[in-house]
Scaffold this motif. Structure first.
Motif, PDB file in Angstrom:
ATOM      1  N   UNK A   1       1.132  -1.273   0.121  1.00 35.35           N
ATOM      2  CA  UNK A   1       0.512   0.306   0.392  1.00 35.35           C
ATOM      3  C   UNK A   1       0.672   1.739   0.218  1.00 35.35           C
ATOM      4  N   UNK A   2       0.620   2.164  -0.664  1.00 34.05           N
ATOM      5  CA  UNK A   2       0.955   3.362  -0.884  1.00 34.05           C
ATOM      6  C   UNK A   2       0.733   4.548  -0.316  1.00 34.05           C
ATOM      7  N   UNK A   3      -0.911   3.959  -0.592  1.00 38.07           N
ATOM      8  CA  UNK A   3      -1.453   5.788   0.716  1.00 38.07           C
ATOM      9  C   UNK A   3      -2.487   5.172   1.690  1.00 38.07           C
ATOM     10  N   UNK A   4      -3.240   5.623   2.806  1.00 35.22           N
ATOM     11  CA  UNK A   4      -4.151   5.787   3.539  1.00 35.22           C
ATOM     12  C   UNK A   4      -5.297   5.181   2.960  1.00 35.22           C
ATOM     13  N   UNK A   5      -5.477   5.270   2.068  1.00 30.56           N
ATOM     14  CA  UNK A   5      -6.946   5.030   1.319  1.00 30.56           C
ATOM     15  C   UNK A   5      -6.054   3.023   0.807  1.00 30.56           C
ATOM     16  N   UNK A   6      -5.090   2.743   0.298  1.00 31.84           N
ATOM     17  CA  UNK A   6      -5.151   1.412  -0.003  1.00 31.84           C
ATOM     18  C   UNK A   6      -4.557   0.832   1.089  1.00 31.84           C
ATOM     19  N   UNK A   7      -4.024   1.248   2.142  1.00 32.75           N
ATOM     20  CA  UNK A   7      -4.195   0.315   3.131  1.00 32.75           C
ATOM     21  C   UNK A   7      -5.219   0.284   4.001  1.00 32.75           C
ATOM     22  N   UNK A   8      -6.525   1.409   3.971  1.00 28.85           N
ATOM     23  CA  UNK A   8      -7.872   0.593   5.144  1.00 28.85           C
ATOM     24  C   UNK A   8      -8.692  -0.401   4.311  1.00 28.85           C
ATOM     25  N   UNK A   9      -8.579  -0.304   2.497  1.00 33.89           N
ATOM     26  CA  UNK A   9      -8.987  -0.946   1.556  1.00 33.89           C
ATOM     27  C   UNK A   9      -8.751  -2.273   2.618  1.00 33.89           C
ATOM     28  N   UNK A  10      -7.560  -2.123   2.013  1.00 31.90           N
ATOM     29  CA  UNK A  10      -6.722  -3.785   1.886  1.00 31.90           C
ATOM     30  C   UNK A  10      -7.117  -4.425   3.003  1.00 31.90           C
ATOM     31  N   UNK A  11      -7.000  -4.018   4.695  1.00 35.07           N
ATOM     32  CA  UNK A  11      -7.352  -3.947   5.790  1.00 35.07           C
ATOM     33  C   UNK A  11      -8.646  -4.812   5.593  1.00 35.07           C
ATOM     34  N   UNK A  12      -9.547  -3.991   5.654  1.00 36.75           N
ATOM     35  CA  UNK A  12     -11.151  -4.239   5.250  1.00 36.75           C
ATOM     36  C   UNK A  12     -11.487  -5.732   4.561  1.00 36.75           C
ATOM     37  N   UNK A  13     -10.628  -5.415   3.331  1.00 36.26           N
ATOM     38  CA  UNK A  13     -11.147  -6.601   1.991  1.00 36.26           C
ATOM     39  C   UNK A  13     -10.632  -7.700   2.575  1.00 36.26           C
ATOM     40  N   UNK A  14      -9.628  -7.812   2.973  1.00 34.14           N
ATOM     41  CA  UNK A  14      -8.783  -9.168   3.102  1.00 34.14           C
ATOM     42  C   UNK A  14      -9.662  -9.260   4.851  1.00 34.14           C
ATOM     43  N   UNK A  15     -10.093  -8.890   5.614  1.00 37.69           N
ATOM     44  CA  UNK A  15     -11.020  -9.437   6.519  1.00 37.69           C
ATOM     45  C   UNK A  15     -12.073  -9.569   5.994  1.00 37.69           C
ATOM     46  N   UNK A  16     -12.619  -9.470   5.470  1.00 37.46           N
ATOM     47  CA  UNK A  16     -14.093  -9.452   5.484  1.00 37.46           C
ATOM     48  C   UNK A  16     -13.976 -10.879   3.883  1.00 37.46           C
ATOM     49  N   UNK A  17     -12.717 -11.678   3.197  1.00 37.96           N
ATOM     50  CA  UNK A  17     -12.902 -12.225   2.413  1.00 37.96           C
ATOM     51  C   UNK A  17     -12.592 -13.839   3.734  1.00 37.96           C
ATOM     52  N   UNK A  18     -12.778 -13.677   4.772  1.00 35.75           N
ATOM     53  CA  UNK A  18     -13.333 -14.766   5.671  1.00 35.75           C
ATOM     54  C   UNK A  18     -14.666 -15.125   5.621  1.00 35.75           C
ATOM     55  N   UNK A  19     -14.704 -15.812   5.903  1.00 30.95           N
ATOM     56  CA  UNK A  19     -16.691 -16.294   6.055  1.00 30.95           C
ATOM     57  C   UNK A  19     -16.005 -15.935   7.951  1.00 30.95           C
ATOM     58  N   UNK A  20     -15.663 -16.125   8.939  1.00 29.18           N
ATOM     59  CA  UNK A  20     -15.570 -15.912   9.752  1.00 29.18           C
ATOM     60  C   UNK A  20     -16.551 -14.711  10.046  1.00 29.18           C
ATOM     61  N   UNK A  21     -15.397 -13.020   9.594  1.00 33.40           N
ATOM     62  CA  UNK A  21     -16.130 -12.004  10.125  1.00 33.40           C
ATOM     63  C   UNK A  21     -17.226 -11.579   9.124  1.00 33.40           C
ATOM     64  N   UNK A  22     -18.495 -11.024   9.297  1.00 34.17           N
ATOM     65  CA  UNK A  22     -19.606 -10.972   8.695  1.00 34.17           C
ATOM     66  C   UNK A  22     -19.231  -9.224   8.626  1.00 34.17           C
ATOM     67  N   UNK A  23     -18.390  -8.254   8.842  1.00 31.63           N
ATOM     68  CA  UNK A  23     -18.903  -7.106   7.786  1.00 31.63           C
ATOM     69  C   UNK A  23     -17.545  -5.821   8.944  1.00 31.63           C
ATOM     70  N   UNK A  24     -16.402  -5.726   8.066  1.00 34.94           N
ATOM     71  CA  UNK A  24     -15.187  -5.489   7.996  1.00 34.94           C
ATOM     72  C   UNK A  24     -14.981  -4.137   7.688  1.00 34.94           C
ATOM     73  N   UNK A  25     -14.759  -2.762   8.920  1.00 37.27           N
ATOM     74  CA  UNK A  25     -15.379  -1.008   8.302  1.00 37.27           C
ATOM     75  C   UNK A  25     -13.947  -0.836   9.519  1.00 37.27           C
ATOM     76  N   UNK A  26     -13.713   0.134   8.425  1.00 37.06           N
ATOM     77  CA  UNK A  26     -12.125   1.417   9.408  1.00 37.06           C
ATOM     78  C   UNK A  26     -12.612   2.989   9.319  1.00 37.06           C
ATOM     79  N   UNK A  27     -12.708   3.472  10.698  1.00 32.25           N
ATOM     80  CA  UNK A  27     -13.994   4.562  10.771  1.00 32.25           C
ATOM     81  C   UNK A  27     -12.644   5.762  11.555  1.00 32.25           C
TER      82      UNK A  27
END
Length: 976
Positions: free
Chosen positions: A605-631
Motif C-alpha cells: 500500500x502507498x496511501x492511507x486509502x490503500x491501507x484501510x481498503x486492503x485491511x477491510x477487504x482481506x478481513x471480509x474475505x474470511x467467512x468468519x467475519x460478516x463486516x469489517x470497516x475502518x473509520x
C-alpha cells in the motif's frame, strides 16, 4: 616377548670400532631389533639382572672377561637366556668349549663376506633363538600348570605304554590302590585291574591301539581290601610319525556314585506314592518307609507341626520310636525344633544333645525342615564313610516330602479359591457394569459381606487435591472418619502409601492404628491409587489366609474396574480437549492466513486509502467475519473510510441515526482507550440496545472495535462483526490487536512518507534544565558549551561530534575516567575552537526524542542546561508528543513551535534518512564532522573508520554509495 615387539639385543665387544660398525649394520637389517652395544661385560650382567634383554651376542676374546666366562655368568642369572658367541678365533676347541658351556649358537666374525652379511646372519640367529626361548618357556609354564592341575584332581590320571606299563600316574592312583610309586613302576595295568575284568581291559586296550577313545567300567584291586569300582576313559597318544605310541586317560571312583544310585532308585520308587498321597498322614508314612534307602542301619522320624499347641509331634517313624518321648516344643533347644525354626537343616553328634531322650545306637542326628509342615529327622552312624551321601539323600527326601505336603495345601487352597471365585464371579458382571467409583465401592462391600465372616467393612476414596482418604461405602455399625497423614487410622494410611495389603491380628497395643475405635483386627488392601478397602472385626485374629486371599482378589477386580472408569473419564476429557484444540488450530490457521494476506497488502500500500481498503477487504474475505470497516471521529461525527462485507446499510444507520455506539470511545493511543472493546453477544449485551435490531437483522452476533494507535498517534479504529457469539475471545482478540497495531504503524509510515514528499515539517525546540545525561554532565564538568553537529548510534550508545569554543583541554580532562563517556578524541583544533568525537554509552536526551520518531536537528549542552531542536510530521499531536517527552525528561520545556519548509527539500527531494541507509548516513555525518571533506583534509578515512568501528574499505564503500545517492537525487531534481 610379543611377536610384534623388536628383539632386545645386547652386543658386547672390546673393539669399539668394530662394535660401532656391527651395531650400525644390525640396525639396517629388516629384522626389528633394539640393539644395546657395550665394551663392558659387567654392564651386560646388569642388563640381564634387570630383565631388559632377549639375547646376548658376545665376542669371545675380551681382556677383562672372555665370552665363555661371560656365558657362565649369564647362565647363573638366566639359565635359558639365548647367548650367541661371536669370535674371530675359529678353533674347534673354542667351538667345543662353547657347546659344553651350553651356548645357544656359535658364529665366526669372518664366516661372511661383509659386515652387512654377518649382521643379517646375527639378526637371523638371534631372533630364531629368542623365538625358541620364549616358546620353550611358555611350554614349561604350561606343563607345570598342567601337572599342578592334575595333581589337584581327585580322579586318577595315568599314561601307559602300548603294553600297559604305567609311565605316569597322579597321586590319586596311589591313594586308591595303596601301592607306592616304586610298586606302580614295576606293575602293569593287568596287575592293578581285577582279574574278572581282564577281558574287558584287553578289549579296551585293543580299541585304543586302533586309534579310538574308549570308556569302560572296571574294578581296581588295591594292595589290601575289596575291589574298587572305577570308570576309566582312555585315548591314544600319537608319535611324530602318526602312529599310536601310548595311552592316556582318567579314572573315577564309582563307589559313592553306586551308593547314590541305589539310594536314588529307592527314593524314585517312593515318588509315585508321594504323588498319590491324599492326606498328610499318607505322606508321613511314605517318607518313613523310604528311610531304609537313606540310612538302612538307622532310623527316620517325620514330625508334624501342631500350631495350636506349638509342638512338633511324630506323625510316622521307623520301629522303636517312642512318640511321647520324642514330642518337642517348638521353642525347645534341640536339633528338630531348631531346624524347624531356622528353616535350615543341621547335623549334630548325639553326645552333644543335652536332653534325656534315648536315640538308640546312632552317633549323630540330622534334622531337615519340611517347609512349615514339620521336620524330618534321621539318626545314623557318623563313623561311616557315607555320611555325606546320607545327608544328600535325606535332603532330597525332605524336599520331596515338602513338595507333597505343599501340593496337598495347594489342593485345599484351590478348593477354597474355587469357593471364593464363585463369589467373585457372581459379582464380576456387576463390577464390569459399574461406571463410577461409588458403584464399585458398594459392590466391593456387598461381595466382602457374603464371603468374609466379619461385621465391619468400608471403602475409602482418595482425594488427591486434599491429600486424604474419605469413606465412600460402609457396611456394619461403624462410622469411619477421614484419614490423612496426621490422623488416627494409621493402618489405613500405611496400606495406601506402601501399596500393599496389611494384616493386623491384634490392635490392642496400638489403638491409633485401628481404622475405627471398635476394630481389634483388620485387613486393609489398597485399591491402586484410588483408595483403600478395609475389613475389620472387634475381636483379635479374626481373619485367616483365605480371607486375606479373598480381599486381594476382590480388590484386584475392583482396582481394574476403577482403572477402567478412570480411563474412560480421561478418554472423554482427552476427546473434548482434542476437539477444542482442533477447533482452535483451525481458527489459528485461518487467522494466520488472513494476517499473512493483510501483511502483504500493507507492504504494497502507498496511501492511507490503500491501507484501510486492503485491511477491510482481506478481513471480509474470511467467512468468519460478516463486516469489517475502518473509520474515525472528526468533529464529533463518525466518518467511514473503508468497509467490506454485508453491512453497507448498517453503516448508513450507524452514521445517520446518531445512536450512541456501544463500541465507540475516544481513541487516543494511551491508557484503557487504546484497548479493544468487545461485545460477546449482541442479543444479550445491554449496551447494544440501540443497535441490536439492526445488527440482528443482518446476523451480527458479536463485535469488536480495535483502536488504530501507534505511539501517541491514533489513526482511527477498526470494527469487526461476526455471525456467532463470543467470536473474539482469547488468542483471536490478541492477534487482532496486533493486526490493529501493524495497521496503525502502516498508516503512520504512509503519513510520514507523504509529509517527507511534501517538504514540510513541524519544528519544536525544547529547553532543558539540569539533566542527568553524560553529554550535559560533560559540559557542566568542563565548564564549556558543546554544540553537537552530528550524532549516530554506536555500539549500543551514541557517537557524537561537538564543537567547543577555546582550548580542548578542559573537555578532555572532564571526560577522562568517566564510565558513561567511553571515548573522547580531538578531531581538529584551531583559533576558533575545537571539534570532538565523543562516544557515550547512553544518552537519555537523544533516546527520548529518537524513540518518538523525531529528527534531531540541533543540540546544545551548556554547563547549566541546554536546548534541542527537532523536526516532526505536521500531523503530529504536539501535546501528546510533549507529554511523552516530559515523562522521560521531566525538566524539558517546549519553548518554540513553528511549521517550516524543509530547506533540504529545495535541493534534495527527500530527507536524508529516506535516501540513505543508516550505515551510509552515519558514515557521511561522521566524515563531515571529522573534516574529511575539508581541503586539505583534516583527517584520513582510516581515522573515521576507526571512530565508526569498521574497516577502511567498509567506510569508503558506505561513503561512496551515500554520495552517489545524494547526487542522483539532487541532479534528478535539478533537471526537472
Amino acid at each position: 616377548m610379543p611377536d610384534a615387539s623388536p628383539t632386545r639385543l645386547v652386543l658386547v665387544d672390546d673393539d669399539q670400532a668394530y662394535l660401532d660398525l656391527l651395531e650400525t649394520a644390525l640396525e639396517r637389517t629388516d629384522t626389528p631389533l633394539a640393539v644395546t652395544a657395550t665394551t663392558d661385560p659387567e654392564r651386560v650382567l646388569d642388563i640381564v639382572d634387570a630383565g631388559a634383554v632377549d639375547c646376548v651376542v658376545s665376542d669371545y676374546e675380551m681382556p677383562t672377561l672372555d665370552g665363555l666366562a661371560l656365558l657362565d655368568a649369564v647362565r647363573d642369572a638366566a639359565p635359558n637366556l639365548p647367548f650367541v658367541l661371536l669370535t674371530g678365533v675359529g678353533s674347534e676347541r673354542v667351538a667345543s668349549d662353547a657347546i659344553d658351556a651350553d651356548v645357544t649358537s656359535y658364529l665366526s666374525k669372518y664366516a661372511e663376506e661383509s659386515i652387512a652379511a654377518l649382521a643379517e646372519r646375527v639378526a637371523e640367529t638371534a631372533t630364531d633363538a629368542v623365538r625358541t626361548y620364549y616358546r620353550r618357556r611358555a611350554l614349561d609354564e604350561h606343563l607345570a600348570f598342567v601337572k599342578s592341575v592334575l595333581g589337584a584332581l581327585d580322579d586318577v590320571v595315568y599314561v601307559i605304554d602300548m603294553s600297559g606299563t604305567p609311565l605316569y600316574w597322579s597321586d590319586a592312583l596311589r591313594d586308591v590302590t595303596g601301592y607306592t610309586d616304586d610298586d606302580l613302576s614295576h606293575l602293569t595295568a593287568y596287575d592293578i585291574v581285577s582279574e574278572s575284568d581282564h577281558e574287558t581291559l584287553t578289549a579296551a586296550l585293543d580299541t585304543v591301539r586302533g586309534g579310538a577313545s574308549v570308556t569302560v567300567r572296571l574294578s581296581l584291586s588295591p594292595r589290601d581290601g575289596d575291589p574298587v569300582p572305577f570308570e576309566l576313559s582312555a585315548a591314544p597318544l600319537y608319535g611324530d610319525d602318526g602312529d599310536v605310541v601310548g595311552i592316556a586317560g582318567i579314572g573315577r571312583d564309582l563307589t559313592e556314585r553306586e551308593r547314590y544310585e541305589r539310594g536314588l532308585e529307592g527314593l524314585q520308587r517312593t515318588t509315585s506314592r508321594l504323588l498319590d498321597a491324599d492326606d498328610p498322614d499318607a505322606v508321613a508314612a511314605t517318607v518313613t518307609d523310604a528311610a531304609e534307602y537313606v540310612a538302612p542301619d538307622a532310623y527316620g522320624v517325620v514330625y508334624r507341626h501342631d500350631p495350636d499347641r506349638g509342638t512338633l509331634v511324630p506323625a510316622a517313624a521307623t520301629d522303636g520310636i517312642d512318640d511321647e518321648a520324642f514330642t518337642y516344643d517348638v521353642a525347645e533347644d534341640a536339633p528338630a525344633p531348631r531346624a524347624y525354626r531356622s528353616g535350615d537343616p543341621e547335623r549334630v553328634p548325639t553326645a552333644s544333645i543335652g536332653d534325656d531322650r534315648d536315640r538308640g545306637a546312632v552317633d549323630s542326628v540330622a534334622a531337615f525342615p519340611i517347609g512349615d509342615h514339620g521336620v524330618l529327622v534321621f539318626g545314623f552312624d557318623e563313623t561311616d564313610d557315607d555320611a555325606a551321601r546320607v545327608w544328600t539323600l535325606a535332603g532330597i527326601l525332605a524336599a520331596n516330602a515338602t513338595a507333597a505336603l505343599d501340593r496337598l495345601d495347594r489342593t485345599a487352597a484351590l478348593r477354597d479359591r474355587e469357593r471364593v471365585l464363585a463369589t467373585l464371579h457372581a459379582r464380576s458382571a456387576e463390577l464390569s457394569r459399574a461406571t463410577d467409583p461409588e458403584a464399585v465401592a458398594e459392590t466391593i462391600v456387598d461381595a466382602a459381606r457374603s464371603a468374609i465372616d466379619a461385621p465391619e467393612f468400608a471403602v475409602y476414596r482418595w482425594e488427591d487435591a486434599a491429600g486424604r482418604l474419605v469413606p465412600s461405602a460402609v457396611a456394619g455399625d461403624v462410622d469411619p472418619a477421614i484419614v490423612d497423614a496426621t490422623a488416627d487410622g494409621w493402618l489405613v494410611w500405611e496400606a495406601f502409601v506402601e501399596g500393599k495389603t496389611t494384616v493386623a491380628d491384634d490392635l490392642a497395643d496400638d489403638p491409633s492404628r485401628a481404622p475405627w475405635p471398635s476394630a481389634r483386627s483388620a485387613v486393609v488392601a489398597p485399591l491402586g491409587e484410588h483408595g483403600v478397602f478395609v475389613a475389620a472385626a472387634p475381636t483379635p485374629n479374626a481373619f485367616d489366609d483365605g480371607d486375606v486371599e479373598f480381599v486381594d482378589l476382590i480388590v484386584t477386580y475392583a482396582t481394574s474396574a476403577l482403572e477402567r472408569a478412570a480411563r474412560e473419564a480421561r478418554l472423554r476429557e482427552t476427546e473434548d480437549e482434542l476437539r477444542e484444540r482442533n477447533t482452535e488450530l483451525q481458527r489459528l490457521n485461518r487467522l494466520n492466513r488472513v494476517i499473512r494476506d493483510i501483511t502483504g497488502a500493507l507492504v504494497d500500500a502507498e496511501s492511507r486509502g490503500g491501507v484501510v481498503h486492503a485491511v477491510c477487504e482481506n478481513l471480509a474475505a474470511d467467512d468468519h467475519y460478516a463486516l469489517a470497516w475502518i473509520g474515525r471521529r472528526e468533529a464529533g461525527e463518525t466518518c467511514v473510510e473503508a468497509w467490506a462485507g454485508d453491512g453497507e446499510s448498517f453503516l448508513d444507520h450507524v452514521v445517520a441515526s446518531g445512536v450512541a455506539h456501544p463500541l465507540s470511545g475516544t481513541e487516543t493511543g494511551t491508557g484503557a482507550a487504546s484497548q479493544p472493546t468487545v461485545v460477546d453477544d449482541v442479543l444479550r449485551d445491554p449496551t447494544f440496545a440501540g443497535l441490536r435490531d439492526e445488527a440482528m437483522r443482518r446476523g451480527f452476533r458479536s463485535a469488536i472495535r480495535l483502536p488504530l494507535c501507534h505511539r501517541d498517534r491514533c489513526y482511527g479504529f477498526l470494527e469487526l462483526y461476526a455471525r456467532v457469539p463470543k467470536a473474539f475471545e482469547g488468542e483471536e482478540r490478541d492477534v487482532l490487536s496486533e493486526l490493529a497495531a501493524h495497521t496503525a504503524d502502516a498508516l503512520g509510515a504512509v503519513e510520514r512518507t507523504e509529509t517527507l514528499l511534501s517538504g514540510r515539517s513541524l519544528e519544536l525546540r525544547f529547553s532543558l534544565a539540569a539533566t542527568d545525561d553524560p553529554l550535559f554532565a560533560l559540559a557542566e564538568r568542563a565548564g564549556r558549551t558543546l554544540d553537537v553537529t552530528s550524532m549516530a548510534p554506536h555500539d549500543g550508545g551514541w557517537l557524537l561530534h561537538a564543537s567547543v569554543a577555546g582550548e580542548p583541554t578542559p573537555v578532555v580532562e572532564a571526560a577522562t575516567g568517566r564510565v558513561a563517556v567511553t571515548d573522547t578524541k580531538v578531531v581538529r583544533s584551531d583559533d576558533d575552537g575545537s571539534v570532538f568525537a565523543v562516544v557515550v554509552s547512553d544518552s537519555p536526551v537523544l533516546s527520548a526524542f529518537a524513540d518518538r520518531d523525531a529528527t534531531i536537528r540541533r543540540l546544545r549542552a551548556t554547563p547549566t542546561g541546554g536546548t534541542i531542536t527537532v523536526a516532526l510530521s505536521p500531523a503530529t499531536d504536539v501535546r501528546a508528543f510533549t507529554d511523552a517527552i516530559r515523562e522521560r525528561l521531566p525538566n524539558a520545556e517546549l519553548s518554540r513551535r513553528a511549521p517550516t519548509g524543509d530547506t533540504a527539500a529545495n535541493a534534495l527531494r527527500h530527507d536524508l534518512s529516506e535516501i540513505l541507509t543508516a550505515k551510509q548516513l552515519q558514515a557521511l555525518r561522521t566524515a563531515y564532522a571529522r573534516g574529511y571533506f575539508e581541503w586539505p583534509r583534516e583527517t584520513t578515512g582510516d581515522v573515521v573508520a576507526d571512530d565508526l568501528g569498521v574497516s577502511g574499505p567498509t567506510f569508503h564503500q558506505h561513503l561512496r554509495k551515500a554520495l552517489g545517492r545524494l547526487l542522483d537525487d539532487a541532479l534528478e531534481m535539478s533537471t526537472r
